[in-house]
Scaffold this motif. Structure first.
Motif, short mmCIF file in Angstrom:
data_model
loop_
_atom_site.label_atom_id
_atom_site.label_comp_id
_atom_site.label_asym_id
_atom_site.label_seq_id
_atom_site.Cartn_x
_atom_site.Cartn_y
_atom_site.Cartn_z
N ASP A 46 43.58 20.64 40.21
CA ASP A 46 42.99 20.79 41.53
C ASP A 46 42.96 22.26 41.95
O ASP A 46 43.61 23.11 41.34
CB ASP A 46 43.84 20.02 42.56
N PHE A 47 42.23 22.52 43.02
CA PHE A 47 42.26 23.82 43.70
C PHE A 47 41.91 25.02 42.80
O PHE A 47 42.54 26.06 42.90
CB PHE A 47 43.63 24.06 44.35
N ILE A 48 40.92 24.85 41.95
CA ILE A 48 40.48 26.02 41.17
C ILE A 48 39.90 27.05 42.15
O ILE A 48 39.08 26.72 42.99
CB ILE A 48 39.40 25.63 40.14
N GLY A 49 40.36 28.30 42.02
CA GLY A 49 39.82 29.36 42.87
C GLY A 49 40.28 29.29 44.30
O GLY A 49 39.77 30.04 45.15
N ALA A 50 41.23 28.42 44.62
CA ALA A 50 41.66 28.27 46.00
C ALA A 50 42.86 29.15 46.29
O ALA A 50 43.59 29.51 45.36
CB ALA A 50 42.01 26.81 46.26
N PRO A 51 43.11 29.51 47.54
CA PRO A 51 44.30 30.31 47.84
C PRO A 51 45.55 29.45 47.71
O PRO A 51 45.54 28.26 48.03
CB PRO A 51 44.07 30.77 49.26
N GLN A 52 46.60 30.10 47.28
CA GLN A 52 47.89 29.44 47.21
C GLN A 52 48.28 29.03 48.62
O GLN A 52 47.92 29.70 49.59
CB GLN A 52 48.88 30.47 46.66
N ALA A 67 32.15 31.88 50.29
CA ALA A 67 30.94 32.33 49.59
C ALA A 67 31.22 32.22 48.10
O ALA A 67 32.29 31.77 47.70
CB ALA A 67 30.56 33.75 49.97
N GLY A 68 30.25 32.69 47.30
CA GLY A 68 30.41 32.58 45.85
C GLY A 68 29.52 31.49 45.28
O GLY A 68 28.73 30.89 46.00
N SER A 69 29.68 31.24 43.98
CA SER A 69 28.81 30.28 43.31
C SER A 69 29.64 29.30 42.51
O SER A 69 30.64 29.68 41.89
CB SER A 69 27.84 31.00 42.37
N ILE A 97 48.71 31.26 51.87
CA ILE A 97 48.03 32.55 51.67
C ILE A 97 46.56 32.33 51.95
O ILE A 97 46.04 31.23 51.77
CB ILE A 97 48.26 33.04 50.22
N ARG A 98 45.88 33.35 52.41
CA ARG A 98 44.47 33.16 52.79
C ARG A 98 43.50 33.57 51.71
O ARG A 98 42.31 33.32 51.82
CB ARG A 98 44.18 33.92 54.07
N VAL A 99 43.98 34.28 50.68
CA VAL A 99 43.04 34.84 49.71
C VAL A 99 42.79 33.88 48.56
O VAL A 99 43.67 33.62 47.75
CB VAL A 99 43.56 36.19 49.16
N GLY A 100 41.57 33.35 48.53
CA GLY A 100 41.17 32.52 47.40
C GLY A 100 40.55 33.39 46.33
O GLY A 100 40.79 34.59 46.28
N MET A 101 39.77 32.79 45.50
CA MET A 101 39.10 33.55 44.44
C MET A 101 38.16 34.58 45.07
O MET A 101 37.39 34.28 45.97
CB MET A 101 38.31 32.59 43.56
N MET A 158 37.01 29.65 48.30
CA MET A 158 36.67 30.80 47.44
C MET A 158 35.72 31.71 48.21
O MET A 158 34.95 31.27 49.06
CB MET A 158 36.07 30.37 46.10
N ARG A 159 35.78 33.01 47.91
CA ARG A 159 34.99 33.99 48.66
C ARG A 159 33.92 34.66 47.80
O ARG A 159 32.85 35.01 48.26
CB ARG A 159 35.93 35.05 49.22
N ARG A 160 34.24 34.89 46.54
CA ARG A 160 33.30 35.52 45.61
C ARG A 160 33.52 34.96 44.23
O ARG A 160 34.51 34.27 43.99
CB ARG A 160 33.53 37.04 45.55
N GLY A 161 32.66 35.32 43.28
CA GLY A 161 32.85 34.93 41.91
C GLY A 161 32.09 33.65 41.56
O GLY A 161 31.38 33.10 42.41
N VAL A 162 32.25 33.24 40.32
CA VAL A 162 31.49 32.09 39.82
C VAL A 162 32.45 31.12 39.14
O VAL A 162 33.30 31.53 38.35
CB VAL A 162 30.43 32.56 38.80
N ILE A 163 32.31 29.85 39.48
CA ILE A 163 33.08 28.81 38.79
C ILE A 163 32.09 27.86 38.14
O ILE A 163 31.16 27.38 38.80
CB ILE A 163 33.98 28.03 39.78
N LEU A 164 32.27 27.63 36.85
CA LEU A 164 31.41 26.69 36.15
C LEU A 164 32.28 25.56 35.60
O LEU A 164 33.22 25.80 34.84
CB LEU A 164 30.71 27.42 34.99
#
Lengths: 298, 272, 273
Positions: free
Chosen positions: B129-135, B182-184, B138-142, B161-167
């Motif tokens: 679960d929670f790929i790219g999510a903030p711990q 944001a992000g993709s 904490i507020r900072v995700g991917m 998540m805020r930026r970056g790409v998850i496939l």
């Protein structure tokens, strides 16, 4: 109103008074006359940020130009006499004089003059020559390719800017095909130009923006990708909207161009994918010229 | 290729936090010094050498052999070079990573790429679960980089998540792209319920219509836009060897949302 | 309506008829026109003594004056005229259209010396030949013509465009010596041959010739080129009935600058053969 299966909205295009002039540009060959004209009409799609709206009105045959060379007729429109004068001068100097073999003449006459050769002559640094013929004064500026000939004045007349109509279609390809067809028909109408690239606007705008610094911003009611997000003017099957904006020397000229364009689109019929034709206005409060689509097509 | 190999002596019964082993820590150290690195095992302290057999020399490559899902924080704050995980990885894989790449041959646990800034994570198996999510807390995700999961992923993929790409080449669970800033995010398999719930901006790409969308997403019609081609081509280049993506099929259906929060996000999918 | 004056008696000595002008005859009755004063040599006479007058100057009658007969001894026709037309069906005498500022004079045959001296506007068209000093300054005067157009379809004599400051002189045939002497500005186009010493003392202005000519030694050669302005001019001349062939429009001209004893801003353009 439905023409050949295409709905024509009961609305109107709202247009504004502008100041206009016509210039005739000639060159040794058609190519170089076109190159000069094409350079002159660069970056002049909308007064919003370009200050001037221009376009090539038509190509001139050798026997139609003052010096029997191939030529182009260019129309320029601006919001004020001052602005028009500025762009006529800078564009003739930077785009026409710099193009090899060209000459530049006034393409219409009135009692309101715009300095053309009268100001450009100083480029001649004292070697310039003036010639008067048949009430017209020309300046001959010695330049590296030979001599740049330019008429002393261009002349300004009242014009109208912002005639328009919008083509709503089922796909972007269909909207583009219909637009191209409209432009082809409209380019035969005299005294008008379609100032946007290729005559077609892909990003029509509305007045104002949420950002204070911007005077225009995207027309979201006609953006197909925002159909679900905002108030929309589009039906579910509309996937692309293209606008054609017309500047002309008179109301009749603009109406004739709109009619020619809309007729050409409607000839395609529903199979062409165009679902509707409408027009852009500001509720009639801002511009004195109203082109009601149904009157234009009557 | 110079590199350090950590080999699990036996599968630990408690969780091991390996996040102290960053590429910066390893820089200029000998294998022996690495073996002396203090780690947390369950609720007690121990040396890295107690758990792993350390061979080779620290360099541009770190290999973890016989790895299990109890090893958390692999590749944390990783900035340069490769991490290769033979077996499974635990939670917080690549947490706060700023560069380099991580390749997991097995599965990975929850919170992959949490607070990741840059770099590339490739998981051949499934992810939690929670790929790219903030711990939590904490507020900072991917915030950048690329994550590719060849298998399935759990719930809340791309949460905040805020930026970056998850496939994700397989399926995802519920609440995919929830609260996305944001992000993709591209999912080649199925997406579970509550897709995009609370997403503000960002793009989610699916290969077929989602079985369910929150009521706060609105239909914006089908379009063939130049961006779609660009986006699909990029995803195709990420999904190396996967034949699912065809950038020439660039006509996608677009839903905008979540209208409950701004609504500048979009969910794109093939509708034919 | 037009006014027609037919020469009934050929004058023995030159007749000074500066009253033959739309400006003078406008509004006058037939009788009043016949009574207009002219000088026959040093003797006073009237128009009626030499001409049969048909029509009158009331209304717009004097806007077109037709002159019939051989007027080669009738001087100063159209002097100071500012409007209207004078159509001379035969020859015209000296000083035709002197000081004229507007209107048009056409001569079906030849004109004498001093065609259009010091004119400021309007147009004189001579289908035949003309004499010396067309479009010139009078002796002792600072400047010649200040504007207007003189089109001579035949040949002309010496000193065409002497001291001219503006305007256009076109000569369909050949031109005598000293064309454009002391010219200050303006344009002279010669479709035939130029005589000697053309452009001597010129400051500005253009002399164009379709044939090579010998220039004063104070002129310097610049280049061969096809001047755009000349294309505009020659097209216009073609509309005026001059025979302009395509090679003249598209051809290359030798450009000589001069006269270097003066300002040296003038030019002589000669069609390169």
């Amino acid at each position: 109103m439905i023409i050949n299966g295409i709905q024509i909205d009961d609305t109107f295009a709202e247009a504004f008074p502008m100041r206009a002039t016509r210039l005739i540009i000639t060159g040794d060959t058609k190519r170089w006359a076109f190159t000069a004209a094409n350079s002159m009409i660069g970056f002049s799609t909308s007064v919003i940020a370009c200050g001037v709206e221009t376009g090539i009105e038509r190509q001139l045959k050798m026997n139609e130009t003052p010096d029997s060379r191939p030529g182009m007729s260019v129309l320029l429109f601006a919001m004020s006499s001052k602005e028009l004068a500025k762009h006529v001068l800078t564009r003739t100097g930077q785009c026409v004089m710099t193009t090899p073999t060209t000459a530049c003449y006034a393409g219409l006459y009135s009692d309101k003059k715009i300095k053309l050769g009268g100001a450009l002559r100083y480029f001649g640094d004292g070697y310039q020559l003036s010639k008067q013929l048949g009430g017209k004064r020309y300046w001959r500026i010695p330049i590296m390719d030979g001599e740049f000939l330019v008429e002393e004045y261009a002349y300004q007349v009242p014009g109208i800017g912002g005639g328009n109509f919008l083509i709503l279609a089922k796909s972007r390809g269909m909207a583009l095909r219909a637009s191209e067809r409209a432009i082809k028909a409209m380019s035969k109408v005299p005294n008008v130009i379609m100032p946007f690239p290729g005559g077609v606007v892909g990003s029509g705008s509305k007045v104002g923006s949420k950002y204070k610094a911007l005077s225009a911003s995207t027309n979201e009611a006609f953006c197909p990708t925002l159909k679900g997000l905002t108030h929309t003017e589009l039906s579910p099957d509309t996937e692309s909207v293209m606008e054609i904006v017309i500047d002309g020397l008179s109301e009749a000229d603009i109406a004739a161009a709109m009619r020619a364009g809309i007729e050409a689109v409607c000839e395609l019929g529903p199979a062409g994918g165009v679902t509707r034709i409408t027009a852009g206005n500001y509720g009639g409060k801002l511009g004195p010229y109203h082109f009601h689509l149904r009157d234009v097509m009557k | 290729m110079s590199g350090l190999t950590l080999s699990l002596k036996e599968a630990p019964r408690q969780r091991v936090d390996l996040s102290a082993l960053t590429s910066a820590i390893m820089d200029g150290k000998t294998a022996k010094e690495i073996a002396g690195l203090k780690l947390t095992l369950g609720n007690r302290k121990c040396s890295l050498g107690d758990i792993f057999k350390v061979t080779g020399r620290p360099g541009s490559r770190l290999v973890i052999d016989n790895c299990t899902d109890k090893i958390d924080g692999i590749g944390a704050r990783w900035s340069d070079g490769s991490v290769i995980v033979q077996g499974n990885a635990g939670a917080y894989l690549g947490k706060g990573m700023t560069g380099g790449n991580i390749h997991v041959y097995g599965n990975a646990g929850a919170y992959v790429a949490s607070a990741m800034g840059d770099g590339h994570i490739h998981i051949e198996g499934d992810a939690g679960d929670f790929i790219g999510a903030p711990q939590a807390g904490i507020r900072v995700g991917m915030n950048g980089g690329v994550v590719r999961v060849e298998g399935n992923a759990g719930d809340r993929v791309g949460d905040q998540m805020r930026r970056g790409v998850i496939l994700i080449e397989g399926n995802v669970g519920s609440h995919c792209a929830s609260r996305m800033i944001a992000g993709s995010l591209a999912v080649l398999g199925d997406a579970g319920p509550n897709l995009g719930l609370g997403m503000r901006r960002g793009t989610v790409l699916l290969m077929k219509p989602p079985s369910h969308l929150p009521a706060t997403f609105n239909d914006c019609g089908s379009h063939a836009l130049p961006f779609f081609h660009l986006f699909l081509s990029y995803i195709e280049s990420l999904a190396e060897g996967n034949q699912t993506i065809d950038p020439s099929r660039d006509r996608l259906h677009r839903y905008a949302g979540d209208l409950a929060v701004d609504g500048k996000g979009e969910i794109l999918f093939y509708n034919y | 309506m037009s006014l027609e004056l037919s020469l009934t008696q050929k004058p023995d000595v030159p007749l000074e008829a500066d009253v033959i002008s739309p400006d003078v005859m406008a509004g006058l009755s037939n009788k009043a026109i016949s009574a207009l004063e002219v000088f026959h040599g040093n003797e006073k006479a009237t128009i009626g003594d030499f001409f049969a007058v048909k029509g009158d100057g009331t209304g717009d009658g004097a806007e077109k004056i037709i002159l019939k007969g051989d007027l080669s001894k009738v001087k100063h026709i159209g002097t100071n005229m500012s409007r209207g037309r004078i159509s001379i069906r035969g020859n015209a005498g000296l000083h035709l259209g002197a000081y004229m500022s507007g209107g048009e004079i056409t001569v079906a045959k030849n004109a004498g010396d001093w065609v259009g001296p010091e004119m400021t506007g309007g147009r004189i068209i001579v289908k035949g030949n003309a004499g010396h000093l067309i479009g010139s300054a009078y002796r002792g005067s600072q400047t010649g013509i200040l504007g207007g157009e003189i089109f001579i379809h035949g040949n002309v004599g010496n000193e065409a465009g002497n001291t001219m400051k503006n305007g256009l002189i076109v000569i369909g045939g050949n031109c005598g010596d000293f064309a454009g002497v002391n010219m200050k500005a303006g344009t002279i186009i010669v479709l035939g041959h130029l005589g000697q010493r053309c452009g001597a003392g010129m400051r500005r202005g253009s002399i164009v010739s379709m044939n090579e000519a010998e220039l004063p030694p104070t002129f310097t050669y610049a280049c061969d080129y096809n001047p755009s302005f000349l294309r505009v001019y020659l097209r216009r001349l073609r509309e005026e009935g001059f025979k302009i062939d395509e090679t003249q429009i598209t051809g290359r001209y030798k450009r000589w600058s001069g006269d270097s004893i003066e300002m040296n801003r003038g030019e002589v353009l000669m069609l390169a053969s």
